[in-house]
Enzyme design. Structure first.
Site, PDB file in Angstrom:
ATOM      1  N   ARG A 125      21.325  24.912 -46.094  1.00  0.00           N
ATOM      2  CA  ARG A 125      20.825  24.465 -44.807  1.00  0.00           C
ATOM      3  C   ARG A 125      21.576  23.331 -44.488  1.00  0.00           C
ATOM      4  NH1 ARG A 125      16.104  25.598 -47.640  1.00  0.00           N
ATOM      5  NH2 ARG A 125      14.852  27.325 -46.793  1.00  0.00           N
ATOM      6  N   LYS A 168      13.112  22.976 -48.396  1.00  0.00           N
ATOM      7  CA  LYS A 168      11.911  22.891 -47.709  1.00  0.00           C
ATOM      8  C   LYS A 168      10.580  22.633 -48.570  1.00  0.00           C
ATOM      9  CE  LYS A 168      12.963  25.536 -43.399  1.00  0.00           C
ATOM     10  NZ  LYS A 168      12.632  26.605 -42.393  1.00  0.00           N
ATOM     11  N   HIS A 212      23.608  27.519 -39.103  1.00  0.00           N
ATOM     12  CA  HIS A 212      22.733  28.838 -39.649  1.00  0.00           C
ATOM     13  C   HIS A 212      23.477  30.180 -39.691  1.00  0.00           C
ATOM     14  CE1 HIS A 212      18.884  28.289 -41.395  1.00  0.00           C
ATOM     15  NE2 HIS A 212      18.680  29.632 -41.031  1.00  0.00           N
ATOM     16  N   ARG A 238      25.121  30.239 -42.881  1.00  0.00           N
ATOM     17  CA  ARG A 238      24.201  30.347 -44.002  1.00  0.00           C
ATOM     18  C   ARG A 238      24.035  31.936 -44.047  1.00  0.00           C
ATOM     19  NH1 ARG A 238      19.697  28.387 -46.832  1.00  0.00           N
ATOM     20  NH2 ARG A 238      17.628  29.070 -46.503  1.00  0.00           N
ATOM     21  N   HIS A 265      14.172  30.585 -50.270  1.00  0.00           N
ATOM     22  CA  HIS A 265      13.122  31.226 -49.473  1.00  0.00           C
ATOM     23  C   HIS A 265      11.872  31.512 -50.409  1.00  0.00           C
ATOM     24  CE1 HIS A 265      16.060  33.385 -46.466  1.00  0.00           C
ATOM     25  NE2 HIS A 265      15.786  32.136 -46.344  1.00  0.00           N
ATOM     26  N   TYR A 279      18.335  40.206 -44.265  1.00  0.00           N
ATOM     27  CA  TYR A 279      19.694  40.191 -44.377  1.00  0.00           C
ATOM     28  C   TYR A 279      20.029  41.834 -45.098  1.00  0.00           C
ATOM     29  CZ  TYR A 279      19.428  35.254 -44.049  1.00  0.00           C
ATOM     30  OH  TYR A 279      19.310  34.159 -43.527  1.00  0.00           O
TER      31      TYR A 279
END
Length: 300
Positions: free
Chosen positions: A151, A175, A246, A249, A272, A281
């Site tokens: 990110r 995150k 993004h 990414r 994730h 994806y």
């Protein structure tokens, strides 16, 4: 309870999210923006006690947002912010009833993210003028982003101590302050070393920064700086798609899936927490596969 007390409760909640829950500044800022607008709405309607907020108040507020032309995605985010806020208020016994219990989250419009083709990625990677100091830095950033799928917030927060180029890995904090180890390819390693040896000393001069990527003044490169530089390189590459950090990414994830990577591996690489986030994806890959089939098969 009055307006000042409402504001204090909101400030305390945002501090809790950052200090105790470990949420990123960007996430806390998003919650803060949504909740501040809601507090302002309550103040305008002379509602100064959270116990007076019921389902009808919430519904009226969401209707108000829709009438103002707010995007569906913004309203969904707002509902999420309010839901978490009132859950916390109920747990802390600041309210008797949670007004969000019977509020349903609006259905989001599903948009597949933009993805670059492998040819477009090559065009982008070759766009920086590597005869210039900033060009070497920009090439290193692009190579790193495409090689790892980081990110943009993870890129700007990378420190020199996070690099382990001799064994082909980097450490990053994602995150929820979750640390992960990400492998990095040979091409990206070459350009990061070029940057470290030839460009970074020129940019830092006498300054010392723990961060990997710095600006012309030797200070940490910002998210906005990366966005701006990326837009310039996209334009130079002649790519007409709307490309953001993004997008790079998304392209990383899609391309490695198309080349046989397992979905669980991609989930781990992207950081994730839920595999359902990664599954988008697979839809992109199927869409691209259908397009290639339609363009290639004589009876398609």
């Amino acid at each position: 309870m009055d307006v000042i007390e409402l504001q204090r409760i909101l400030n305390d909640y945002l501090h809790y999210l950052k200090a105790e829950r470990g949420l990123s500044e960007n996430t806390v800022s998003s919650y803060g923006l949504d909740l501040q607008q809601f507090i302002n709405y309550l103040s305008e309607r002379k509602i100064t006690d959270l116990n007076d907020v019921d389902k009808q108040v919430i519904v009226d507020y969401l209707d108000c947002l829709m009438n103002k032309g707010k995007a569906n995605a913004s309203i969904i985010r707002c509902v999420t912010s309010l839901r978490k806020f009132f859950q916390s208020m109920k747990q802390d016994e600041k309210i008797q009833d949670d007004p969000m219990i019977s509020i349903e989250t609006p259905k989001g419009e599903k948009h597949l993210p933009e993805v670059l083709s492998t040819e477009e990625v090559e065009m982008l990677l070759n766009a920086p003028d590597t005869s210039q100091t900033l060009g070497i830095r920009n090439r290193a950033i692009l190579e790193l982003m495409y090689a790892t799928g980081l990110r943009v917030s993870e890129v700007v927060n990378l420190k020199l101590e996070d690099l382990h180029l001799d064994v082909g890995i980097i450490q990053t904090m994602g995150k929820g302050r979750k640390e992960r180890i990400v492998p990095i390819g040979d091409e990206a390693i070459v350009w990061i070393n070029n940057y470290l040896n030839d460009a970074r000393p020129e940019l830092c001069k006498s300054k010392r920064s723990p961060f990997l990527f710095v600006n012309f003044h030797g200070e940490r490169l910002t998210r906005q700086g990366i966005w701006k530089n990326l837009k310039n390189e996209v334009k130079k590459a002649g790519i007409t798609k709307n490309v953001t950090p993004h997008t790079v990414r998304h392209s990383f994830a899609t391309h490695i899936l198309e080349n046989g990577a397992d979905l669980r591996i991609v989930q781990e690489l992207l950081g994730h927490s839920d595999i359902s986030t990664t599954q988008i994806y697979t839809h992109i890959s199927k869409k691209r596969l259908s397009k290639i089939y339609d363009e290639s098969h004589p009876h398609a």
